[in-house]
Design a protein around this motif. Structure first.
Motif, mmCIF file in Angstrom:
data_model
loop_
_atom_site.group_PDB
_atom_site.id
_atom_site.type_symbol
_atom_site.label_atom_id
_atom_site.label_comp_id
_atom_site.label_asym_id
_atom_site.label_seq_id
_atom_site.Cartn_x
_atom_site.Cartn_y
_atom_site.Cartn_z
ATOM 1 N N GLY A 73 -53.711 -1.772 20.717
ATOM 2 C CA GLY A 73 -53.969 -1.643 19.445
ATOM 3 C C GLY A 73 -53.551 -0.050 19.544
ATOM 4 O O GLY A 73 -52.618 0.150 18.361
ATOM 5 N N LEU A 74 -53.869 0.863 20.158
ATOM 6 C CA LEU A 74 -53.690 2.177 20.358
ATOM 7 C C LEU A 74 -51.943 2.484 20.464
ATOM 8 O O LEU A 74 -51.258 3.061 19.751
ATOM 9 N N PHE A 75 -51.511 1.544 21.591
ATOM 10 C CA PHE A 75 -50.089 1.500 22.011
ATOM 11 C C PHE A 75 -49.159 1.267 20.756
ATOM 12 O O PHE A 75 -48.199 2.065 20.420
ATOM 13 N N ILE A 76 -49.639 0.072 20.151
ATOM 14 C CA ILE A 76 -48.727 -0.349 18.828
ATOM 15 C C ILE A 76 -48.802 0.591 17.756
ATOM 16 O O ILE A 76 -48.002 0.779 16.997
ATOM 17 N N LEU A 77 -50.170 1.261 17.482
ATOM 18 C CA LEU A 77 -50.141 1.995 16.550
ATOM 19 C C LEU A 77 -49.408 3.348 16.765
ATOM 20 O O LEU A 77 -48.878 3.912 15.695
ATOM 21 N N SER A 78 -49.113 3.813 17.911
ATOM 22 C CA SER A 78 -48.405 4.840 18.276
ATOM 23 C C SER A 78 -46.702 4.874 17.832
ATOM 24 O O SER A 78 -46.176 5.595 17.768
ATOM 25 N N LEU A 79 -46.587 3.384 18.166
ATOM 26 C CA LEU A 79 -45.304 3.041 17.734
ATOM 27 C C LEU A 79 -44.926 2.855 16.437
ATOM 28 O O LEU A 79 -43.611 3.219 15.924
ATOM 29 N N VAL A 80 -45.684 2.355 15.392
ATOM 30 C CA VAL A 80 -45.316 2.172 14.130
ATOM 31 C C VAL A 80 -46.064 3.264 13.145
ATOM 32 O O VAL A 80 -45.611 2.985 11.858
ATOM 33 N N VAL A 81 -46.808 4.136 13.574
ATOM 34 C CA VAL A 81 -47.126 5.036 12.762
ATOM 35 C C VAL A 81 -46.245 5.759 11.856
ATOM 36 O O VAL A 81 -46.589 6.172 10.613
ATOM 37 N N LEU A 82 -45.138 6.046 12.516
ATOM 38 C CA LEU A 82 -44.141 6.714 11.813
ATOM 39 C C LEU A 82 -43.310 5.886 10.703
ATOM 40 O O LEU A 82 -42.592 6.636 10.082
ATOM 41 N N LEU A 83 -43.276 4.663 10.997
ATOM 42 C CA LEU A 83 -42.535 3.676 10.182
ATOM 43 C C LEU A 83 -42.820 3.978 8.530
ATOM 44 O O LEU A 83 -41.453 4.216 7.936
ATOM 45 N N PRO A 84 -43.662 4.097 8.211
ATOM 46 C CA PRO A 84 -43.786 4.023 6.471
ATOM 47 C C PRO A 84 -43.437 5.618 6.108
ATOM 48 O O PRO A 84 -43.089 5.691 4.832
ATOM 49 N N LEU A 85 -43.361 6.480 7.132
ATOM 50 C CA LEU A 85 -42.780 7.900 6.677
ATOM 51 C C LEU A 85 -41.301 8.215 6.734
ATOM 52 O O LEU A 85 -40.867 9.171 6.296
ATOM 53 N N THR A 86 -40.643 7.290 7.721
ATOM 54 C CA THR A 86 -39.348 7.453 7.984
ATOM 55 C C THR A 86 -38.339 6.460 7.529
ATOM 56 O O THR A 86 -37.084 6.835 7.448
ATOM 57 N N VAL A 87 -38.703 5.037 7.389
ATOM 58 C CA VAL A 87 -37.836 4.083 7.186
ATOM 59 C C VAL A 87 -37.920 3.831 5.636
ATOM 60 O O VAL A 87 -38.854 3.522 5.180
ATOM 61 N N GLY A 88 -36.765 3.610 5.029
ATOM 62 C CA GLY A 88 -36.528 3.011 3.788
ATOM 63 C C GLY A 88 -36.256 4.035 2.750
ATOM 64 O O GLY A 88 -36.258 5.111 3.039
ATOM 65 N N ASP A 89 -35.854 3.417 1.565
ATOM 66 C CA ASP A 89 -35.276 4.396 0.432
ATOM 67 C C ASP A 89 -36.263 4.349 -0.800
ATOM 68 O O ASP A 89 -36.218 5.418 -1.559
ATOM 69 N N THR A 90 -37.261 3.429 -1.077
ATOM 70 C CA THR A 90 -38.161 3.169 -1.948
ATOM 71 C C THR A 90 -39.260 4.110 -1.686
ATOM 72 O O THR A 90 -40.153 3.846 -0.936
#
Length: 265
Positions: A73-90
């Protein structure tokens, strides 16, 4: 190595424990692939609900799942934690330099949902079936003998390596390693050198152990042919309960695939 021991609850009595190993393996792996194929966020609650239902039927305690989800869980969290802050235009919200984006948040929820669902099914499979029984089931389904033997040896000697590591760590502590507290992200060169020597020593010992095991197996005739005998637990005929569970799980897997295709239209 307590976290790696998955056979603590394999002798309990539940519907999933009584499920035929071969049907259980085929059905749960098919459902895992169906979970992995999901790309629509609307199906994530259904996946989590189905995984929770099967986990409840397995009779495994929540502590079993919680302890084994911590590190991955810590491993996958470290991979996706930045997605909401960096991916997308909305943009959903902005606080100074932090910007919450809709596309990244949806991708994070999808990845975490699939991750939890698939991992839960894996722990159900491993937590309700003895490892040797599961290996015999895979062999009866056509797994090559060499792969079955490699899997069995890897599982067996993980515990040997863990015991070896624990002994080496205790010896280092008795010699004063770790007595001084290191500040966060401030590990000196001597500590890094000692940890590197520990890892290297463990790899060398593991390699030497594998050579000794291989030579011992060759001296006892391994690799010169012989009939493979499938375990009795994997060869028994499935009961009506096993067929019913397999049909239900496979129907759920097919339904998820169909729903995914319809939502894409």
């Amino acid at each position: 190595m307590g976290a790696a021991s998955l056979d603590t609850y394999v002798h309990r009595e539940s519907m999933i424990h009584r499920w035929s190993p071969r049907l259980k393996l085929v059905s749960l792996v098919a459902l895992m692939f169906a979970f992995a194929a999901v790309r629509q966020l609307a199906l994530v609650p259904w996946m989590l609900g189905l995984a929770a239902l099967l986990y409840g039927l397995s009779g495994l305690p929540m502590s079993f799942l919680r302890q084994r989800l911590s590190y991955p869980g810590l491993f996958i969290l470290s991979l996706v934690v930045l997605l909401p802050l960096t991916v997308g235009d909305t943009v959903l919200g902005q606080w100074g330099w932090l910007t919450l984006r809709q596309e990244g948040l949806m991708a994070t929820l999808l990845i975490v949902g699939r991750f939890l669902s698939i991992l839960t099914l894996g722990f159900i499979l491993l937590g309700t079936t003895p490892f040797l029984t599961l290996l015999n089931a895979m062999r009866s389904l056509g797994l090559p003998t060499i792969l079955a033997d490699m899997t069995l040896l890897s599982y067996r000697y993980l515990f040997e390596i863990a015991a070896m590591l624990a002994t080496m760590q205790q010896a280092m502590r008795l010699r004063g390693f770790g007595q001084r507290r290191q500040r966060w992200l401030r590990v000196n060169g001597q500590t890094m050198q000692q940890l590197a020597m520990l890892a290297g020593n463990l790899l060398i010992r593991s390699y030497e152990q594998s050579e000794r095991v291989y030579k011992a197996m060759r001296l006892r005739g391994y690799g010169y042919g012989g009939k493979v005998v499938v375990g009795q637990s994997a060869a028994t005929q499935p009961c009506a309960l096993s067929w019913g569970l397999a049909a239900g799980v496979l129907a759920a897997a097919v339904s998820l695939v169909i729903a995914e295709g319809l939502l894409r239209l």
